[in-house]
Structures are given as C-alpha cells and as structure tokens.
Design a protein around this motif. Structure first.
Motif, short mmCIF file in Angstrom:
data_model
loop_
_atom_site.label_atom_id
_atom_site.label_comp_id
_atom_site.label_asym_id
_atom_site.label_seq_id
_atom_site.Cartn_x
_atom_site.Cartn_y
_atom_site.Cartn_z
N ARG B 268 0.83 -1.20 0.00
CA ARG B 268 0.00 0.00 0.00
C ARG B 268 0.87 1.26 0.00
O ARG B 268 0.64 2.20 -0.77
CB ARG B 268 -0.94 -0.02 1.22
N ASP B 269 1.90 1.25 0.85
CA ASP B 269 2.77 2.43 0.96
C ASP B 269 3.51 2.68 -0.35
O ASP B 269 3.67 3.83 -0.79
CB ASP B 269 3.77 2.24 2.10
N GLU B 272 1.05 4.15 -2.91
CA GLU B 272 0.69 5.52 -2.58
C GLU B 272 1.84 6.49 -2.88
O GLU B 272 1.65 7.53 -3.52
CB GLU B 272 0.30 5.59 -1.10
N VAL B 284 -3.15 12.59 -0.17
CA VAL B 284 -3.80 11.53 0.59
C VAL B 284 -4.86 12.15 1.49
O VAL B 284 -4.62 13.19 2.11
CB VAL B 284 -2.77 10.78 1.44
N PRO B 288 -2.81 9.53 7.39
CA PRO B 288 -1.90 8.45 6.97
C PRO B 288 -1.09 7.86 8.12
O PRO B 288 -0.55 6.77 7.98
CB PRO B 288 -0.99 9.12 5.93
N SER B 296 -5.62 3.17 0.91
CA SER B 296 -5.06 4.46 0.53
C SER B 296 -6.13 5.22 -0.23
O SER B 296 -6.66 4.74 -1.21
CB SER B 296 -3.83 4.27 -0.35
N ILE B 298 -6.73 8.61 -2.27
CA ILE B 298 -5.98 9.71 -2.89
C ILE B 298 -6.95 10.62 -3.64
O ILE B 298 -7.81 10.15 -4.39
CB ILE B 298 -4.92 9.16 -3.87
N ARG B 351 -10.27 5.46 -3.88
CA ARG B 351 -9.82 4.60 -2.78
C ARG B 351 -9.24 3.31 -3.36
O ARG B 351 -9.92 2.60 -4.08
CB ARG B 351 -10.99 4.26 -1.86
#
Lengths: 296, 402
Positions: B268-269, B272, B284, B288, B296, B298, B351
């Motif tokens: 996920r990180d 993103e 974001v 977070p 995530s 955005i 999302r």
C-alpha cells in the motif's frame, strides 16, 4: 457500475471535440461543482450566417457528462444557432442510445450549456431557471424539487395525486416513503398534516378529448409500436379501456416473452406521453406487468 | 493478466479454503442445528466451532458473546435499537459525521422518532475532538456508536478510549468494526466495548453473514424475535454454511494478521508514494499516520472520480471513488465533505484497498497506469491548462448554478 450504452462508452473513451477552442466567440459555462458535473461549451459561429463552424468542450464530470458533452458538440456542428437551439436534452440522450435515469441531468446540462453559449455569443445574459433535487423516482427520473413544486402548486395531498401529476411513484412504488415525506413537509407549510389513505383528487378529464378520440389515440400509439413487435414475431391488440386502465393482449412471440414486462412498460410510457395523463397498461392473459421490476 | 482488484474495502473474494469448508454444509450436512437427530447434531457442532473461531479473532471472553446475524447493517441496527429499547429513560445517541450509512441513515430515522443524535465532527485529517465528545456524554446518552476504522480513508478512531469514557458516563458503547476486524488485532475482553459489528464479506467470508459481539452483562433487546436460535437474541434458522465459512475466515485472518500489517502495508505504501510522486496536484485524504494497513485514499484535483474509475476499469483495475456520480447522489462523499476537502478534489478521490492476495506486480501495474489516466482526464477539465491547473482555477471556471 452504471449500465451505459455502447455509444456512451464510445463517446467517453474517445471524446470528440475535447479541449480549448482558441477562437471561440460563444462560451457557456454551466453545471454544479457540488454535484460534480460542470461543462464549458465553446462555439465558433460565423457571424453572417449564424452557422456553428466548430464546437469544443471541457468537462469536469463523470462518464456520461463527458459523453453528453461530446455528443452535443457533434450534434450542433454545421447547424445554425436557431437550429441548434432546437436540440433538446432528450435528443442528446437519444443520440447516445439512452442514459440511466440518474444521469439524465447530464443531458440537461448539455442543453443548458448550449443556451448559455448562444446567449454569450449574442451578448445576452442567460440565467438558469432549473434547480435540481435528489432523485426520488428512479423509474421515471423525477427529482424532489419537481415533486415539491408540483405538490405546492396544485395543493396535492396523496401519493396517488403526486403520481397522477408527475408520474413519480407510478412504477415500482419503492419511492412512496420518500414521496410521503415530501408531502408531509409541504403540507405542513400550508398548515395541513399528511394522512395516509387520503383519496386522490377528482381527476380532471383530459381537455378536449372525447372517449372516442382517446381510444383512437391509444390505437395510434399501438400502431406506432406494432412494426417493432412484428419484427420480433409478436403483436399487440387493444382489448378495452376502462378509465385509466388500458387492457391489451400480447400475441405471437410477445406472449410470455421474458421481455414482455419491459415491452409493456415502454408502451405504457409512450401512451402516457401521448395522452398526457397517467394510465396503467394491463395485459389480459398473464400478469406480465406485475412482474416488471425497476432496475435503474 | 486477470483483473486487478483493489477494492477490498467494498468486498473481498471468498478464500478457496473457506469455500471448501462450507461445501459439505450445502449437501450431506444439511440438517437444522436445532434438530435432535444426527443430521442436525453435526451442524450444531460446526456452528459451535465457528463461534469459537470468531471469539478468538475478536479476543472475546466468552463464545456466547458472539451472535451471528445476516450482515454488518443488521448488527448495527440491532445494537442501536437494543440500546434504546433497553434504556428508555435515555434519549440521546452520540455518533460521528463520517459513519457508514448503516449508522447514519438509521440515526436520521431515529431523529424523526424523537431521539436526539449528536454528530461528532472531524478535522481535516478525519480525527475526532475528544473534548467535544466528553462534553456531550451525559446521563441522557443511551449509546455511543463510533466506527473503528473509516471505510473510505481507513482512519482509526480511538474507540477503546472512547468506550472507557462512555462506560464512566453509564452509556453503552457500540463500534462498527467491519473494516477493522481481520486487519487489526483485537482483544475485546480488555475493553469496555459493549457491542461490535462484524461483516463476513470484508474478511474473505461470503456475503450475507455478520456478527454482533455483545459483551456479557450488556442489557439487550433482540431485533428479531421468534425461535431460540442464538440464545433467543437473534431468531431465525442459522445460515449454517456461511457461519462455517466465517469461522474458517476468522481463523485464517488471525493467522494472516502480521502479514496484513507488514506486507500488505508495504505494498500500500509503495503504491501511494509512487502515485503521489508521479501525479501533480494529488494528496492523501484521512490520517496516513493512523489508519488501516490496506487502504489508501488519494484525491486527484480538478477531475471527477467516476470518469477515473471507468478508465481504470478499462485497464482491468478495480477501485472506488467518493464522487457523487458513483452513488447517484447530489453530493460527493460525506466523509470528504466532513474533512473539508473542497469539491474540486472531493469528487476526484479514489480509494485503493488491497488485500493479502494483492501482489507486487499488480501494484506496479497500477502505478504505471494511473498517471496517464489522470493526465488524460485533466486534458478535458475546464480547470486545467496545459501541464497545470489554470491560474486561480475557481475563478477561471465558475459555472452558472451551484
């Protein structure tokens, strides 16, 4: 996922006439950023002839908003301004092979952008007279504002009244709670309280139409749809007309067809538009219409 | 490549092992668990096992605290309506502005019925003000209902602490934890949480099965009355196959808990960070620093979410959006509005929600596709000029009627 027609998808994936039109001489900006749909229509008009030489758009919006914008520019190019102004929102929707009820407002926006751009070209001020509310009746795409205004203008007091005046609630009936809430609110404004079970207002007879004329009109509508049914190996015949109820017989391939309910709903819709009143179409052989469901 | 499913907060695929566990209960084990004969007996034992599997995932003290329901919404409705029925002298509810419609629509209805509902506000990062909460708690508060993790942004609320405060005020505490269960280690026996809602299909069990956790000793009034199923607290013949499935899914979720919080969070990180680096004017939403490991959200400014989803879908990528159009409503997501995200960004929120089945290759593919989609739509946007937003975008385009 919305049930978009192939035409909508095509105009969304490959929009025509997108982007800035550098030498535009008529620009219309309409839409609502809170709703998430807004459109800038740019026209290049030949001053001598009033012919639209080119039309471009920029749209902040969903798939059908972009497709409606694209369709609009295609439809009006080459037309004179007066011709172009005859394009209705229904024309835009038809050009795209239809839009889901929740998305009809995208075609309305297209039509308004056109009015705004023409006004801008002519040096007039265009003001919008349309206010959009939350969608209440999904079968007939009727929003809360229209229902509210109609209740207020006609002092309506039952769901049946609202259906008779606006068509809202005349389909699958799942929005009746929502209509009752609006009734309660508007009736409270005039110091009344909503009571379920109140009989509908006496229905005014359609002006200037005798029973005979009415039946002829119904037959004319059925005549209109007949070729389509025949193409699929079916047919329809008028059995009787009893007030607001029109009895028909579906024959040939139409009888018992899985699409019968949908077909009948389509015919019912056409009849209502032509007769300008709320009617119910009932198949005499099977309870086909009762099987009809409302999938938005 | 098969489609890329990054919409796991909407629903998840049923794990093949879950399906396998369920299958016998459609065929040879078809009995009614209430029956005396052997057809029913084995089914009863299977439900007992599933109840214990769920108990373990939730860290509940007793297996009898687990009530099987049909979905998260039923659990939510049961919890709130029970709390009001059981304490008729208390007429107030405290909840938040960013709850799921399962709570908000119910609360709007309860307001019409004469109850007072307080909605806690959130700040720009979706965080609550606990001082506001403390002030609202009173002898009038029947129940507090606050979600564990927000479904749109993944942001956590401090529910354990809030439950302590509610308890001190003599109010019941309910949490809609459908997004958190299976992703966050839970130990309900050490909390003051009275009621908690679970939805099976968010953790690789089938749709149509949920759980209401009800702490022993919490006064309760059933929503459905009838037979003695679930100790009379939820009448109706048990959905045996799905209960067995949820039990298996709970067991697997517990095993995967570390993985969800390390590997899934890492993917996920990566997703993103790469998107934010490649797409200008994107940010974001939510907090977070304190959120679900798989989510995530955005915001892509100056374009609309449904259009983004349609283009993503063309590339076989599934995500979801907070735009008005995706739901057929007239306003963008209430969660985005509550956080004060401007309309020009709120409609363009997307999302991405991963699962333990998401792969690095999928993440790389999405990273490759998203920037061009965003650029393509911005070319159509009246707020955009060339490579950036128009100078003073709100003035450059100010359409009639708002």
């Amino acid at each position: 996922m919305w049930d978009y027609s192939d035409k909508v998808k095509e105009h969304f994936f490959q929009p025509r006439n997108a982007g800035v039109l550098a030498d535009a001489n008529g620009v219309g900006d309409v839409g609502s950023i809170s709703c998430g749909d807004a459109l800038r229509l740019m026209l290049k008009v030949e001053p001598d002839t009033d012919i639209i030489l080119d039309a471009h758009f920029q749209t902040f919006g969903c798939g059908s908003a972009i497709a409606s914008s694209s369709a609009l520019t295609e439809m009006i190019k080459g037309k004179t301004l007066d011709e172009a102004l005859k394009v209705s929102n229904q024309d835009i929707a038809d050009y795209l092979d239809g839009l889901p009820p929740e998305k009809m407002h995208c075609s309305v926006m297209g039509r308004e952008a056109l009015q705004a751009a023409v006004a801008n070209y002519r040096g007039e001020v265009w003001s919008d007279d349309h206010e959009e509310g939350a969608l209440i009746c999904k079968c007939f795409a009727i929003d809360a504002v229209l229902i509210e205004d109609t209740i207020r203008a006609n002092e309506l007091c039952s769901v049946e009244d609202v259906t008779n005046y606006t068509k809202a609630g005349g389909g699958c009936s799942s929005c009746h709670e929502g209509i009752e809430e609006i009734l309660a609110k508007v009736m409270a404004e005039r110091g009344e309280s909503f009571k379920p079970g109140t009989p509908a207002k006496e229905e005014a007879k359609p002006v200037g139409m005798t029973n005979l004329q009415r039946i002829r009109k119904i037959e004319a509508v059925l005549e209109m749809v007949r070729p389509q049914l025949k193409r699929d190996g079916g047919d329809i015949e008028l059995v009787d007309v009893d007030g607001k109820t029109i009895y028909v017989n579906m024959t040939g391939a139409c009888a018992g067809c899985q699409m019968e309910a949908l077909t009948l709903q389509g015919i019912q819709q056409k009849l209502m538009e032509e007769l300008k009143e709320f009617i119910k179409i009932v198949p005499t052989k099977a309870g086909a219409l009762s099987r009809a469901t409302c999938h938005p | 490549m098969e489609g890329i499913y990054f919409d796991n907060n909407a629903t998840t695929r049923v794990d093949p092992a879950v399906v396998e566990a369920m299958l016998p209960y459609f065929t040879e084990q078809f009995g009614n668990p209430s029956s005396m004969h052997s057809f029913g007996n084995k089914v009863g034992l299977a439900i007992k096992k599933a109840r214990m599997q769920v108990q373990e995932l939730l860290g509940a003290e007793h297996d009898s605290e687990i009530i099987f329901t049909s979905c998260g919404t039923e659990s939510d409705s049961t919890a709130l309506l029970s709390a009001l029925k059981a304490q008729p002298e208390r007429k107030e509810i405290i909840t938040t502005t960013v709850e799921h419609p399962a709570i908000l629509t119910l609360c709007a209805y309860l307001e019409k019925e004469g109850y007072k509902v307080h909605y806690l506000k959130v700040d720009g990062k979706g965080r609550l003000d606990l001082d506001e909460y403390k002030k609202l708690l009173s002898e009038q508060t029947a129940v507090v209902s606050v979600m564990w993790a927000n479904n749109e942004t993944g942001t956590f609320f401090p529910v354990v602490e809030m439950a302590e405060l509610a308890n001190a005020a003599g109010a019941m505490f309910h949490t809609d934890a459908v997004q958190a269960v299976g992703k966050v280690p839970l130990n309900l026996k050490d909390t003051k949480i009275d009621m908690l809602s679970v939805s099976g299909h968010k953790l690789h069990a089938p749709k149509g099965i949920g759980v209401l956790y009800l702490k022993r000793g919490t006064r309760f009034r059933p929503l459905l009355r009838g037979g003695h199923q679930e100790r009379g607290r939820r009448a109706g013949t048990e959905n045996t196959t799905s209960i067995v499935g949820l039990g298996k899914a709970a067991e697997m979720a517990l095993e995967a808990m570390t993985f969800e919080n390390t590997e899934v969070a890492r993917l996920r990180d990566k997703l993103e960070a790469a998107i934010l680096a490649k797409v200008p004017r994107s940010f974001v939403t939510g907090n977070p620093d304190n959120r679900l490991p798989n989510t995530s959200n955005i915001a892509f400014e100056f374009i609309e979410g449904e259009a983004i989803l349609l283009l993503l879908n063309k590339f076989g990528i599934a995500a979801s959006s907070g735009s008005a159009c995706t739901s057929g409503s007239l306003e963008p997501s209430h969660v985005m509005r509550a956080m004060g995200i401007p309309y020009t960004a709120a409609h363009g929120t997307v999302r991405f929600s991963l699962s333990r089945y998401s792969t690095e290759a999928e993440v790389d593919r999405v990273i490759a596709v998203v920037p061009e989609i965003i650029a393509q739509l911005r070319k159509l946007s009246p707020y955009w000029e060339g490579d950036g937003p128009a100078a003073e975008p709100e003035k450059a385009f100010a359409p009639t009627y708002a």
